[in-house]
Each structure stands twice: as C-alpha cells, then as structure tokens.
Scaffold this motif. Structure first.
Motif, PDB file in Angstrom:
ATOM      1  N   TYR A 271      36.170  36.874  39.402  1.00  0.00           N
ATOM      2  CA  TYR A 271      37.169  37.928  39.411  1.00  0.00           C
ATOM      3  C   TYR A 271      37.731  38.110  38.008  1.00  0.00           C
ATOM      4  CZ  TYR A 271      40.912  34.477  39.009  1.00  0.00           C
ATOM      5  OH  TYR A 271      41.735  33.487  38.566  1.00  0.00           O
TER       6      TYR A 271
ATOM      7  N   THR B 107      52.250  37.569  47.259  1.00  0.00           N
ATOM      8  CA  THR B 107      52.718  38.404  48.353  1.00  0.00           C
ATOM      9  C   THR B 107      54.111  38.903  47.981  1.00  0.00           C
ATOM     10  OG1 THR B 107      51.478  37.134  49.986  1.00  0.00           O
ATOM     11  CG2 THR B 107      53.311  38.465  50.799  1.00  0.00           C
TER      12      THR B 107
ATOM     13  N   SER C   5      40.595  48.175  43.694  1.00  0.00           N
ATOM     14  CA  SER C   5      40.919  47.669  45.031  1.00  0.00           C
ATOM     15  C   SER C   5      42.367  47.191  45.053  1.00  0.00           C
ATOM     16  CB  SER C   5      39.964  46.524  45.391  1.00  0.00           C
ATOM     17  OG  SER C   5      40.293  46.001  46.654  1.00  0.00           O
TER      18      SER C   5
ATOM     19  N   ASN D 273      44.369  34.370  46.276  1.00  0.00           N
ATOM     20  CA  ASN D 273      45.719  34.374  46.844  1.00  0.00           C
ATOM     21  C   ASN D 273      46.453  33.130  46.361  1.00  0.00           C
ATOM     22  OD1 ASN D 273      47.986  34.135  48.562  1.00  0.00           O
ATOM     23  ND2 ASN D 273      46.944  35.302  50.158  1.00  0.00           N
TER      24      ASN D 273
ATOM     25  N   SER E 165      46.288  47.062  47.131  1.00  0.00           N
ATOM     26  CA  SER E 165      46.767  46.778  48.485  1.00  0.00           C
ATOM     27  C   SER E 165      47.785  47.819  48.916  1.00  0.00           C
ATOM     28  CB  SER E 165      47.414  45.390  48.541  1.00  0.00           C
ATOM     29  OG  SER E 165      46.489  44.392  48.204  1.00  0.00           O
TER      30      SER E 165
ATOM     31  N   SER F 197      48.518  42.171  42.210  1.00  0.00           N
ATOM     32  CA  SER F 197      47.262  42.016  41.473  1.00  0.00           C
ATOM     33  C   SER F 197      47.125  40.620  40.883  1.00  0.00           C
ATOM     34  CB  SER F 197      47.173  43.053  40.347  1.00  0.00           C
ATOM     35  OG  SER F 197      47.946  42.672  39.217  1.00  0.00           O
TER      36      SER F 197
ATOM     37  N   HIS G 231      45.942  41.433  46.155  1.00  0.00           N
ATOM     38  CA  HIS G 231      44.719  42.221  46.120  1.00  0.00           C
ATOM     39  C   HIS G 231      43.529  41.368  46.571  1.00  0.00           C
ATOM     40  CE1 HIS G 231      46.521  45.142  42.897  1.00  0.00           C
ATOM     41  NE2 HIS G 231      47.180  45.147  44.045  1.00  0.00           N
ATOM     42  N   LYS G 232      42.593  42.009  47.243  1.00  0.00           N
ATOM     43  CA  LYS G 232      41.470  41.277  47.842  1.00  0.00           C
ATOM     44  C   LYS G 232      40.543  40.654  46.806  1.00  0.00           C
ATOM     45  CE  LYS G 232      41.434  44.076  52.051  1.00  0.00           C
ATOM     46  NZ  LYS G 232      40.650  45.032  52.885  1.00  0.00           N
ATOM     47  N   ASN G 233      40.523  41.204  45.607  1.00  0.00           N
ATOM     48  CA  ASN G 233      39.561  40.724  44.610  1.00  0.00           C
ATOM     49  C   ASN G 233      40.152  39.671  43.676  1.00  0.00           C
ATOM     50  OD1 ASN G 233      41.300  42.580  43.507  1.00  0.00           O
ATOM     51  ND2 ASN G 233      39.792  43.443  42.090  1.00  0.00           N
TER      52      ASN G 233
END
Length: 634
Positions: free
Chosen positions: A20, A443, A380, A410, A382, A439, A405-407
């Motif tokens: 990433y 959260t 991508s 977390n 959120s 990014s 963001h998914k990429n």
C-alpha cells in the motif's frame, strides 16, 4: 536461530508492507483546486476560484471560444476572497476579507471590490468614503442587485454613525456616486429589500433582545414585529420576500423543529402558512430563487437528498433527470443563467470530492469542467456514514463515522472530532479533514453533540453556559460507543478539535483522561474569562455574557488553562498568529501553563495563520503535525 527466524519473517512480510502507498498529505490538505463556479447572467461565461500552490485566482472562461482569463490573484494573507457575484454580464463584485487590529483587538475588515471580465483593469474598491464619512469595518453588505440598472446596487454602510447602517444606491461605475435610499435606526444592523428592490425589513438589536422592523410595500408605515429574547425563546428568521411583495418567507419553530412559512405581511396578525417542515431536522438553509421568474422556488436543506427542497414541480423534475443521469451522487445545481437554459452542476458523493459540470438544457448536454481535489479522483475513499448513539442521560445523539480506507492497514485506533461553533452541526458528504485521517487507518467519529444546531431549539440552546458540561460528556459517550461498536481498544482513542472543538479537546485532557489517550487542539479556546472580558471591545458583549455567563468562579472552573496540573495525557496545540476569531493568546497561555509544570505538550504557531486554515502551507503543516502526534501516541 531466533535472529535468523526474525529475519526470515521480515523478508516474508516485506511485500505486504510495501503493498500500500499512503496518499500524499496535499491530496487532502491542499486548498480545493476549484470552487465557487458561477455563470454570467447571459450564460456566455463561467467564473471560478482556482487555488494553486497556496495562491487563489478568480478566473473567467468564455464558453463559446474557450478563452480563459485570470482577473484577480491573492496569496490569502493580504486578503482572502470570501465570495463573489456577477453584477452584470461584464462585471464581477468580490467580497474580500482583510486581517486588521493589533494585540487583543484583532478583527477582520471587509471590502467590496469590482473587476471587469475583459481583463483590461485591476480590481478596485466599489466604494470610496467622502470627506466626513466614517470608515466602517464592513463594506461588503449588498442589499440588492438592480438588474434593470446594471451598474447599480443597494448596499448598507455605516457612514454617519458607527454600527448604524443606512442603505445607499451605489453606482459601481464610479467610486463616489451614491444616493441615500433609507436612513437607518440606532438599533438596526441589517436591512432587507423585496423583489421590487424596496427596503422593507430591518433586523434590530436591543442588548440581547431581537426584533424586526417591517414596512408596507408603499414605504410609508413601519412596525415592530417578532420580538424575542436571544437564547430564551425560539427565534423567527425572515429569509426573503416572494415575487408577491406581500409574501415574506420566514423560518420559525413548528412541532419542535424549525420549518419554512410564508407570511402575509399585509395582515395585522401576520398570518402564516406552513410551506415545508422536516419532522426530524431543522431547515437551516436559505431560499432558492428562480433567475427567470424572480420568485421563490425552494429552500436549501442539508438533510435533503441533494441539499435542496423544491416547491415547484418543474425543478423537481429537472433534479430527478439529473439524478438519473448521474446516479448515487449528490447533484447540486449551483448556478443558472437568467433564462435557466445553461447551468453549473456540482456533483459529489459521501466518499468522493466534487466535480463541476456545465450543462445546456436546450442542447441536452453536460460537460465536465473542473475538479475539486484532482489527486483524490478515482481513489478508494470511505463514505461518511450517519450513526446514532445514546448519551449517559438517555439523549439520542447523531454523528458521522468514516472508516479507515480499504487500501491501508487499519490502525485499530479512533479519533473523535468535535465540531466548532458549538451551535452548528456536521453533515454527510466529503470532508477533507476526516478523510485524511481515515486514509491513515483511523476510524473517525464526528458527533453532533448537545448544543449542535439542526435538532430543534431546546437541543441547540443546551450549549448556553454549558461549556465543559453535558456537551463534554456527550463526547466521552461517543468514544465509548465507538470502542464497543468497532472493537477498538479502549486506550486507543484520541480527541482532535478546532475552535470550540479545540476547547473540548483541551477540556477532555482535564476531565476525561480515562477515555482519551491524547488530545490535539487547533485554534481552541482555553480561557472563558478572557473570552468574556475581551468582548467588551465589540458590539456583541451582551450576547457573549449571556452565552457564557459572567460569574468569574464558574468561568474559571470551565477554563482548561486553569487546570494544567491535572492534565496527564499528551497535548498538541496549534494556532494561527493572526486568528481574529479565537485569539492566539489562548494557545500561548495554555502552553505556558503546561510547560511551567512539566507536562507533555507541543505547540505550533502558524505564521500569518487565521482561524480557518486558509493559507495552504498552514493547512498542510497542521495535518502533518497532527498525524505525527497521533502516530506517537496511538
């Protein structure tokens, strides 16, 4: 052998670690590449503000030829373009904010500039005071544009007595030509004209009492209407006249929420008819007028699908057609030509920044013209999702969550971001600040805590003399809800806020150290006593006293600056040196108090910085500093 095994693990996971790539800070923190896109009345040109390398430019494009021209440039330090409008087809009026004042009396002065779109002249002031005139702080308050007299406007100016504006008709082709239209009153601060360009309504202040002066359409009889005590009872807000000069649209309370009414001002009792209400939310926006008919066609409402409620079916049908053409998006018509054939569309979603399009209804086409955040295009991101949680005393609180963001990995850590104000609110939609931290794997929760606007009078005035009270509890409750809902370790939550949110972040460091692991404040209030005492220099002193109270013991107890010894979590303070809303004193004093007792605190003072991070370098520095701070402590 243990060393060799560790080395093998590092080699095995290295491709994952490099899989990433974080988006650059300036993808979020750079000023929007484009904003405030508008059509000329005849639809032959569109104008825009372009931001590049920290500078802002007002430009115009000829739609037929494609020729582009830059009209005005600013570095956002000497002055800031706050808004602009087309006075006629050849001339643009620009509202510019200038920082002013020294020491504890910093403030903003406003000026109205004019510029012709042919690019043959420089921007200059619309108005030049005469000998004997005062030099008022606010010189940008347009009452009306006069389309039948394209070189004239109605403007309110306090030239003869401070804070008592009169209404003048100004010739924008000359700096000195003006005529008095209406003499003001000592307690009236704003004036409103009807659609026939007659001064009909005045907004008046008597200490903390509010009322309006209303005149009949013949300009003969004035009467006092809608009197109320600020914060003690629901207000009535006139929004504008309809094409019928006897119709005045107002916002007033209806079944616990602010709704839109039309008032027949020809009647003695000011008979009103309900036009639109939302059972869950206040209607907080302004009226929408047709550029073609000059009448009211709707109202802006942030909780509507496209931020607007139309009262006219023709516009509803047009909106539905746009939504079909660009599905799953927030589609907002931001400007139209006078014949309503050409239009500018701003389209975005909860997870994507906006882009501007030029449409032509007769030719039936829509073309892309400008992007707001080009580095985030097709990334991508959120969505910002609406959530609800219960406060400890059973109040339902709304907020918005943006997940990592998914990429990106977390972090299993969270940030609570209380908004400023506090009598404003968060809405859904793309937000550069929350998206930046999402990014980075955090959260993010933005709660509309008690005291926020949008949820009725009682909910909003819960902020009065309650700084550090139940509003503060709502933020801790938000953190506890988020920990449970998203399985975040309890010691992995920080609070980050600006303005009132900065105050809340500092107060959390005093009162809620078991909830928040660290705290970051941008332009935060640290000393309520100072807020009240410094208001003596301004006309809103009575309001400030009522909002905060004048009991020095209470103000002292609710001021974070007085509790430096109690703070045992890391604290980051950031403030602009020329902030005219919350004086830099608040962060300087807080930093000094914490350093004096050896607490863990960092302080960054932004050169020439203001309250709104309108200097790009300062915005980027702020994001970088908060990111580094969170990385150290989460």
């Amino acid at each position: 052998m243990n060393v060799r095994w560790f080395f093998c693990l590092a080699l095995f996971f290295q491709p994952y670690l490099l899989a990433y790539e974080l988006l650059p800070v300036d993808a979020f923190g750079a000023l929007p590449q484009s904003e405030q896109v508008k059509l000329s009345p005849d639809g032959k040109h569109f104008s825009y503000v372009i931001n590049k390398s920290g500078n802002s430019y007002l430009g115009v494009t000829n739609i037929q030829t494609g020729e582009k021209r830059i009209l005005v440039h600013t570095d956002n330090q000497i002055f800031k373009i706050t808004w602009y409008l087309w006075a006629n087809n050849q001339q643009i009026l620009i509202s510019a904010d200038y920082p002013a004042g020294k020491k504890q009396k910093k403030h903003t002065i406003t000026r109205l500039l004019k510029i012709k779109i042919d690019g043959k002249s420089k921007a200059e002031s619309v108005f030049q005071p005469r000998v004997g005139d005062l030099r008022p702080q606010f010189q940008n308050r347009i009452i009306d544009i006069l389309p039948d007299e394209p070189n004239h406007i109605l403007m309110q100016l306090s030239l003869k007595s401070y804070n008592r504006p009169d209404v003048y008709k100004l010739d924008i082709s000359s700096k000195r030509k003006r005529s008095l239209v209406h003499r003001g009153n000592s307690d009236t601060t704003f004036w409103m004209a009807d659609r026939q360009h007659r001064v009909r309504l005045g907004y008046a202040i008597d200490e903390t009492k509010r009322f309006y002066r209303l005149c009949d359409k013949n300009g003969e009889n004035w009467r006092k209407v809608w009197e109320y005590e600020l914060f003690d009872e629901p207000d009535v807000t006139p929004l504008g006249f309809g094409l019928n000069p006897e119709h005045l649209y107002i916002r007033a309370l209806h079944k616990g929420r602010y709704a839109i009414f039309v008032v027949d001002v020809s009647t003695k009792d000011l008979d009103r008819e309900l036009i639109y209400a939302d059972a869950r939310y206040d209607i907080e926006g302004s009226l929408i007028y047709s550029t073609k008919t000059n009448d009211v066609i709707g109202v802006y409402h942030g909780e509507a699908n496209n931020g607007k409620i139309y009262f006219d079916e023709k516009y509803e049908e047009f909106q539905a057609a746009l939504n079909k053409a660009i599905p799953d998006s927030f589609n907002d018509i931001v400007s139209m030509s006078h014949d309503e054939n050409k239009y500018i569309l701003f389209s975005r979603s909860n997870a994507t920044p906006g882009a501007y399009y030029l449409g032509d209804r007769k030719a039936k086409y829509i073309d892309y013209i400008l992007q707001q955040y080009p580095k985030l295009y097709e990334q991508s991101l959120s969505p910002k999702t609406k959530i609800k949680y219960q406060s400890r005393d059973g109040i339902e609180i709304e907020g918005y969550v943006t997940l990592p963001h998914k990429n990106v990995p977390n972090k299993h850590a969270a940030i609570v971001i209380p908004h400023g104000g506090p009598m404003v609110r968060e809405y859904s939609g793309f937000d550069w600040f929350s998206q930046f931290f999402a990014s980075r794997g955090y959260t993010v929760l933005e709660p509309n805590f008690r005291g926020s606007s949008g949820y009725g009078f009682e909910f909003e005035v819960a902020s009065i003399r309650q700084w550090g009270g139940k509003m503060q509890d709502d933020l801790a409750d938000a953190a506890h809800w988020m920990v449970k809902q998203y399985r975040i370790p309890a010691k992995q939550v920080c609070i980050v806020g600006s303005s009132y949110g900065g105050y809340a972040a500092m107060m959390a460091a005093v009162k809620q150290q078991n909830t928040f692991k660290c705290s970051a404040s941008f332009a935060g209030v640290s000393d309520l006593e100072y807020i009240v005492s410094s208001a003596k220099n301004f006309t809103n002193y009575d309001i400030v006293k009522k909002q905060f109270g004048s009991d020095s013991d209470y103000l002292e107890q609710q001021s974070p600056v007085n509790f430096s010894k109690k703070i045992n979590i890391p604290l980051l303070l950031i403030h602009g040196e020329h902030d005219t809303v919350v004086d830099v004193y608040h962060s300087r004093e807080m930093y000094a108090e914490l350093k004096a007792v050896g607490k863990q605190v960092d302080y960054i003072e932004l050169k020439n910085g203001n309250h709104y991070l309108e200097i790009e370098a300062n915005r980027l520095a702020t994001l970088e500093a908060i990111e580094a701070f969170l990385n150290r402590h989460l």
